[in-house]
Design an enzyme around this catalytic site. Structure first.
Site, PDB file in Angstrom:
ATOM      1  N   LEU A 140     -19.557   5.751 -18.703  1.00  0.00           N
ATOM      2  CA  LEU A 140     -20.644   5.461 -19.567  1.00  0.00           C
ATOM      3  C   LEU A 140     -20.283   4.043 -20.474  1.00  0.00           C
ATOM      4  CD1 LEU A 140     -22.961   6.298 -21.634  1.00  0.00           C
ATOM      5  CD2 LEU A 140     -20.980   7.353 -22.992  1.00  0.00           C
ATOM      6  N   TYR A 150     -12.738  13.691  -5.041  1.00  0.00           N
ATOM      7  CA  TYR A 150     -11.844  12.936  -6.161  1.00  0.00           C
ATOM      8  C   TYR A 150     -11.050  14.241  -6.958  1.00  0.00           C
ATOM      9  CZ  TYR A 150     -10.385  10.789 -10.142  1.00  0.00           C
ATOM     10  OH  TYR A 150      -9.345  10.256 -11.175  1.00  0.00           O
ATOM     11  N   LYS A 210      -6.754  15.101  -6.739  1.00  0.00           N
ATOM     12  CA  LYS A 210      -6.124  15.167  -7.963  1.00  0.00           C
ATOM     13  C   LYS A 210      -5.223  16.522  -8.150  1.00  0.00           C
ATOM     14  CE  LYS A 210      -6.334  11.164  -9.597  1.00  0.00           C
ATOM     15  NZ  LYS A 210      -5.214  10.341  -9.495  1.00  0.00           N
ATOM     16  N   SER A 264      -6.383  14.324 -13.992  1.00  0.00           N
ATOM     17  CA  SER A 264      -7.328  13.908 -14.711  1.00  0.00           C
ATOM     18  C   SER A 264      -8.115  15.295 -15.394  1.00  0.00           C
ATOM     19  CB  SER A 264      -8.401  13.647 -13.614  1.00  0.00           C
ATOM     20  OG  SER A 264      -9.731  13.557 -14.234  1.00  0.00           O
ATOM     21  N   ALA A 265      -8.921  15.406 -16.474  1.00  0.00           N
ATOM     22  CA  ALA A 265      -9.496  16.601 -16.769  1.00  0.00           C
ATOM     23  C   ALA A 265     -10.495  17.056 -15.826  1.00  0.00           C
ATOM     24  CB  ALA A 265     -10.382  16.226 -18.298  1.00  0.00           C
ATOM     25  N   THR A 266     -10.697  16.379 -14.937  1.00  0.00           N
ATOM     26  CA  THR A 266     -11.786  16.824 -14.011  1.00  0.00           C
ATOM     27  C   THR A 266     -11.133  18.103 -13.251  1.00  0.00           C
ATOM     28  OG1 THR A 266     -13.021  15.925 -12.168  1.00  0.00           O
ATOM     29  CG2 THR A 266     -10.866  15.371 -11.935  1.00  0.00           C
ATOM     30  N   ARG A 305     -17.877  14.364 -24.534  1.00  0.00           N
ATOM     31  CA  ARG A 305     -16.694  14.059 -23.885  1.00  0.00           C
ATOM     32  C   ARG A 305     -15.828  13.416 -24.895  1.00  0.00           C
ATOM     33  NH1 ARG A 305     -19.445  15.661 -20.637  1.00  0.00           N
ATOM     34  NH2 ARG A 305     -19.812  15.042 -18.531  1.00  0.00           N
ATOM     35  N   ASP A 358       0.825  -1.031   0.006  1.00  0.00           N
ATOM     36  CA  ASP A 358       0.128  -0.098  -0.032  1.00  0.00           C
ATOM     37  C   ASP A 358       0.924   1.169  -0.030  1.00  0.00           C
ATOM     38  OD1 ASP A 358      -3.105   0.558   0.947  1.00  0.00           O
ATOM     39  OD2 ASP A 358      -1.707   2.199   1.226  1.00  0.00           O
ATOM     40  N   LEU A 359       0.555   2.322  -0.894  1.00  0.00           N
ATOM     41  CA  LEU A 359       1.176   3.270  -0.884  1.00  0.00           C
ATOM     42  C   LEU A 359       1.658   4.030   0.325  1.00  0.00           C
ATOM     43  CD1 LEU A 359      -0.626   5.531  -3.395  1.00  0.00           C
ATOM     44  CD2 LEU A 359       1.765   4.696  -4.003  1.00  0.00           C
ATOM     45  N   LYS A 395     -10.714   6.384  -7.503  1.00  0.00           N
ATOM     46  CA  LYS A 395     -11.463   7.016  -8.568  1.00  0.00           C
ATOM     47  C   LYS A 395     -12.794   7.120  -8.980  1.00  0.00           C
ATOM     48  CE  LYS A 395     -11.422   3.457 -11.969  1.00  0.00           C
ATOM     49  NZ  LYS A 395     -11.147   2.734 -13.362  1.00  0.00           N
TER      50      LYS A 395
HETATM   51  P1  NAD Z   1      -7.932   1.424 -11.295  1.00  0.00           P
HETATM   52  O1  NAD Z   1      -8.597   1.551 -10.257  1.00  0.00           O
HETATM   53  O2  NAD Z   1      -8.358   0.502 -12.380  1.00  0.00           O
HETATM   54  O3  NAD Z   1      -6.204   1.625 -11.118  1.00  0.00           O
HETATM   55  C1  NAD Z   1      -5.721   1.904 -10.021  1.00  0.00           C
HETATM   56  C2  NAD Z   1      -4.951   0.904  -9.194  1.00  0.00           C
HETATM   57  O4  NAD Z   1      -4.316   1.351  -8.055  1.00  0.00           O
HETATM   58  C3  NAD Z   1      -5.535  -0.224  -8.720  1.00  0.00           C
HETATM   59  O5  NAD Z   1      -5.143  -1.385  -9.341  1.00  0.00           O
HETATM   60  C4  NAD Z   1      -5.733  -0.156  -7.246  1.00  0.00           C
HETATM   61  O6  NAD Z   1      -5.946  -1.620  -6.652  1.00  0.00           O
HETATM   62  C5  NAD Z   1      -4.409   0.618  -7.057  1.00  0.00           C
HETATM   63  N1  NAD Z   1      -4.213   1.252  -5.657  1.00  0.00           N
HETATM   64  C6  NAD Z   1      -5.434   2.021  -5.232  1.00  0.00           C
HETATM   65  N2  NAD Z   1      -4.955   2.433  -4.140  1.00  0.00           N
HETATM   66  C7  NAD Z   1      -3.872   2.061  -3.820  1.00  0.00           C
HETATM   67  C8  NAD Z   1      -2.803   2.194  -2.558  1.00  0.00           C
HETATM   68  N3  NAD Z   1      -2.983   3.014  -1.721  1.00  0.00           N
HETATM   69  N4  NAD Z   1      -1.474   1.447  -2.511  1.00  0.00           N
HETATM   70  C9  NAD Z   1      -1.342   0.535  -3.604  1.00  0.00           C
HETATM   71  N5  NAD Z   1      -2.160   0.572  -4.786  1.00  0.00           N
HETATM   72  C10 NAD Z   1      -3.371   1.165  -4.874  1.00  0.00           C
HETATM   73  O7  NAD Z   1      -8.007   2.753 -12.106  1.00  0.00           O
HETATM   74  P2  NAD Z   1      -7.620   3.367 -13.314  1.00  0.00           P
HETATM   75  O8  NAD Z   1      -8.574   3.808 -14.271  1.00  0.00           O
HETATM   76  O9  NAD Z   1      -6.500   2.689 -14.220  1.00  0.00           O
HETATM   77  O10 NAD Z   1      -6.915   4.955 -13.140  1.00  0.00           O
HETATM   78  C11 NAD Z   1      -5.445   5.029 -12.972  1.00  0.00           C
HETATM   79  C12 NAD Z   1      -5.336   6.342 -12.235  1.00  0.00           C
HETATM   80  O11 NAD Z   1      -5.671   7.208 -13.362  1.00  0.00           O
HETATM   81  C13 NAD Z   1      -5.927   6.598 -11.110  1.00  0.00           C
HETATM   82  O12 NAD Z   1      -5.030   7.463 -10.430  1.00  0.00           O
HETATM   83  C14 NAD Z   1      -7.054   7.516 -11.557  1.00  0.00           C
HETATM   84  O13 NAD Z   1      -7.703   8.396 -10.623  1.00  0.00           O
HETATM   85  C15 NAD Z   1      -6.446   8.272 -12.833  1.00  0.00           C
HETATM   86  N6  NAD Z   1      -7.368   8.569 -13.857  1.00  0.00           N
HETATM   87  C16 NAD Z   1      -8.515   7.879 -14.400  1.00  0.00           C
HETATM   88  C17 NAD Z   1      -9.369   8.013 -15.123  1.00  0.00           C
HETATM   89  C18 NAD Z   1     -10.354   7.148 -15.721  1.00  0.00           C
HETATM   90  O14 NAD Z   1     -11.494   7.499 -16.229  1.00  0.00           O
HETATM   91  N7  NAD Z   1     -10.091   5.829 -15.653  1.00  0.00           N
HETATM   92  C19 NAD Z   1      -9.636   9.467 -15.526  1.00  0.00           C
HETATM   93  C20 NAD Z   1      -8.681  10.459 -15.293  1.00  0.00           C
HETATM   94  C21 NAD Z   1      -7.493  10.059 -14.421  1.00  0.00           C
HETATM   95  N1  UFG Z   2     -23.494   9.082 -18.649  1.00  0.00           N
HETATM   96  C1  UFG Z   2     -24.723   8.525 -19.006  1.00  0.00           C
HETATM   97  N2  UFG Z   2     -25.279   7.409 -18.363  1.00  0.00           N
HETATM   98  C2  UFG Z   2     -24.190   6.563 -17.628  1.00  0.00           C
HETATM   99  C3  UFG Z   2     -23.111   7.050 -17.257  1.00  0.00           C
HETATM  100  C4  UFG Z   2     -22.497   8.076 -17.981  1.00  0.00           C
HETATM  101  O1  UFG Z   2     -25.350   9.156 -19.810  1.00  0.00           O
HETATM  102  O2  UFG Z   2     -24.731   5.493 -17.040  1.00  0.00           O
HETATM  103  C5  UFG Z   2     -23.008  10.159 -19.648  1.00  0.00           C
HETATM  104  C6  UFG Z   2     -22.624  11.527 -18.553  1.00  0.00           C
HETATM  105  O3  UFG Z   2     -23.668  12.005 -18.274  1.00  0.00           O
HETATM  106  C7  UFG Z   2     -21.352  12.002 -19.455  1.00  0.00           C
HETATM  107  C8  UFG Z   2     -20.883  11.031 -20.288  1.00  0.00           C
HETATM  108  O4  UFG Z   2     -21.811   9.804 -20.261  1.00  0.00           O
HETATM  109  O5  UFG Z   2     -22.122  12.844 -20.046  1.00  0.00           O
HETATM  110  C9  UFG Z   2     -19.610  10.267 -19.685  1.00  0.00           C
HETATM  111  O6  UFG Z   2     -19.664  10.270 -18.283  1.00  0.00           O
HETATM  112  P1  UFG Z   2     -18.496   9.246 -17.630  1.00  0.00           P
HETATM  113  O7  UFG Z   2     -19.185   9.133 -16.127  1.00  0.00           O
HETATM  114  O8  UFG Z   2     -18.132   8.139 -18.316  1.00  0.00           O
HETATM  115  O9  UFG Z   2     -17.331  10.217 -17.461  1.00  0.00           O
HETATM  116  P2  UFG Z   2     -17.223  11.513 -16.717  1.00  0.00           P
HETATM  117  O10 UFG Z   2     -16.837  12.634 -18.142  1.00  0.00           O
HETATM  118  O11 UFG Z   2     -18.383  12.080 -16.108  1.00  0.00           O
HETATM  119  O12 UFG Z   2     -15.950  11.478 -15.965  1.00  0.00           O
HETATM  120  C10 UFG Z   2     -14.841  10.711 -16.048  1.00  0.00           C
HETATM  121  C11 UFG Z   2     -14.403  10.002 -14.817  1.00  0.00           C
HETATM  122  C12 UFG Z   2     -13.725  11.149 -13.969  1.00  0.00           C
HETATM  123  C13 UFG Z   2     -12.739  11.821 -14.729  1.00  0.00           C
HETATM  124  C14 UFG Z   2     -13.279  12.527 -15.969  1.00  0.00           C
HETATM  125  C15 UFG Z   2     -12.302  13.204 -16.843  1.00  0.00           C
HETATM  126  O13 UFG Z   2     -15.521   9.324 -14.029  1.00  0.00           O
HETATM  127  O14 UFG Z   2     -13.204  10.612 -12.787  1.00  0.00           O
HETATM  128  O15 UFG Z   2     -13.757  11.327 -16.756  1.00  0.00           O
HETATM  129  O16 UFG Z   2     -11.232  12.506 -17.075  1.00  0.00           O
HETATM  130  F1  UFG Z   2     -12.433  12.840 -14.133  1.00  0.00           F
END
Ligand code: NAD
Ligand code: UFG
Length: 339
Positions: A199, A148, A152, A124-126, A230, A58-59, A84
């Site tokens: 989505l 969240y 970030k 993240s773009a968030t 998106r 763990d981190l 996330k």
């Molecule tokens: P994920 O949950 O699949 O991967 C994250 C990994 O980190 C997992 O394997 C989890 O077990 C591990 N982890 C979490 N906390 C930990 C800890 N304390 N110590 C050790 N391991 C730990 O998510 P992902 O979609 O692969 O995302 C990777 C990164 O990218 C994340 O930081 C997420 O916030 C960021 N991100 C993801 C998205 C997205 O939509 N998937 C968008 C923007 C940013």
């Molecule tokens: N949406 C639906 N129905 C669903 C899920 C999503 O209509 O069941 C719509 C949402 O309203 C949005 C689009 O699909 O318009 C995308 O939604 P997502 O939940 O897939 O993605 P978001 O853009 O809301 O957010 C994601 C991650 C965030 C991240 C962000 C930018 O969940 O953590 O992208 O990287 F920060």
């Protein structure tokens, strides 16, 4: 060069591990498997036809991290590990600040102790909140709307402060837009727990028959068809962005902040149609209320990534859906049930 990939068993991490090894890097995975399966590592090993060293830890646990740096001389860290789920972060903010912020701070401390000062961070773009205009450039105002997103932003700020305190650090902050799709083998992909929040996995589970219908969250946005727009990016393109960043990290003289997106925006209805085409399945949907906290439109200006990382997303929306469907149809329950 040995690269430590935190969160390397997760969705984006596992795809990046494949590309890193294919690019000739030696990889050590560090993961606590909170949101990942050991099966993802086994599948990665099959794709690359070699074994990977995985350290379970763990981190936030200094000793876990130290054990990695004691054993290996790490030249760079790609830091994916984090939680996330936006909704969960609103309910359990401290869990997110502890895991994502505290975890990243401990990681940086241990890295510095072992003189490893090179890190690529998953942002993240968030962090752009509801942008005043699109496409989004890296210098747009930053604003997070949930814990969240704030976690970030906080880690971005921490890393900038770390650089100010010691400019021998090499730091790249990568802001991902919406990662989707899967490795073309169909053997690794996104495996959400429970009901998907995002989505694409929801569409995929509807197409495969696990969900009855998709709720489209709002059709009255000021967009081409009223549904949210998106910037969906193929996870393999995103992974490639990390390899390019790593290849160049030594050359940068300041903290680099780079958008990883395609520059194109697709609506929810367009995504449904693209997925139906790729899967040859009907995706039933109903228009529902807007989801709290959602914005109308979000897509990147990816030109800085081209300029500084020589990186550009290459895969089309059709490839994203085809590869996502291959993963979903070959693994209807993800990695679950596999021992
Ligand atoms: P994920 O949950 O699949 O991967 C994250 C990994 O980190 C997992 O394997 C989890 O077990 C591990 N982890 C979490 N906390 C930990 C800890 N304390 N110590 C050790 N391991 C730990 O998510 P992902 O979609 O692969 O995302 C990777 C990164 O990218 C994340 O930081 C997420 O916030 C960021 N991100 C993801 C998205 C997205 O939509 N998937 C968008 C923007 C940013
Ligand atoms: N949406 C639906 N129905 C669903 C899920 C999503 O209509 O069941 C719509 C949402 O309203 C949005 C689009 O699909 O318009 C995308 O939604 P997502 O939940 O897939 O993605 P978001 O853009 O809301 O957010 C994601 C991650 C965030 C991240 C962000 C930018 O969940 O953590 O992208 O990287 F920060």
């Amino acid at each position: 060069m040995k690269i430590l990939v935190t969160g390397g068993a997760g969705y984006i991490g596992s795809h990046t591990v494949v590309l890193l090894i294919e690019a000739g890097y030696e990889v050590i995975v560090f993961d606590n498997f909170y949101n990942a399966s050991k099966e993802s590592i086994r599948r990665v090993e099959k794709i690359i036809n070699q074994s990977i060293e995985v350290i379970e830890g763990d981190l936030r646990n200094r000793d876990d991290l130290k054990s990695v740096f004691e054993k290996h001389t790490i030249s760079s860290v790609i830091h994916f590990a984090g939680l996330k789920a936006v909704g969960e972060s609103v309910e359990k903010p401290l869990k997110y600040y502890d895991n994502n912020v505290n975890g990243s701070a401990v990681l940086c401390e241990v890295m510095a102790e072992y003189d490893c000062k090179s890190i690529i961070f998953s942002s993240s773009a968030t962090v752009y909140g509801d942008p005043h205009t699109t496409p989004i450039l890296e210098d747009f105002p930053l604003f997070a709307t949930n814990p969240y997103g704030r976690s970030k932003l906080m880690v971005e700020e921490i890393l900038r402060d770390v650089y100010v305190s010691d400019n021998t650090w090499k730091i790249i902050l990568l802001r991902y837009f919406n990662p989707v799709g899967a490795h073309e083998s169909g053997t690794i992909g996104e495996d959400p727990n429970g009901i998907p929040n995002n989505l694409m996995p929801f569409i995929a589970q509807t197409a495969v028959g696990k969900r009855e219908y998709l709720s489209v969250f709002g059709d009255d946005y000021d967009t081409k068809d009223g549904t949210g727009v998106r910037d969906y990016i193929h996870v393999v393109d995103l992974a490639k962005g990390h390899v390019n960043a790593l290849d160049r990290i030594e050359n940068f003289k300041e903290v680099m902040t780079v958008n990883l997106g395609t520059g194109k925006g697709y609506s929810v209805l367009e995504m449904i149609r693209a997925f139906e085409k790729a899967s040859n399945k009907k995706v039933a949907y109903k228009i529902a209320q807007r989801r709290a906290g959602d914005i109308a439109t979000c897509f990147a200006d990816p030109s800085y990534a081209k300029e500084v990382l020589d990186w550009k997303a290459e895969k089309s929306i059709d490839q994203m859906c085809e590869d996502g469907w291959r993963w979903q149809s070959q693994n209807p329950n993800g990695y679950k049930g596999i021992v």
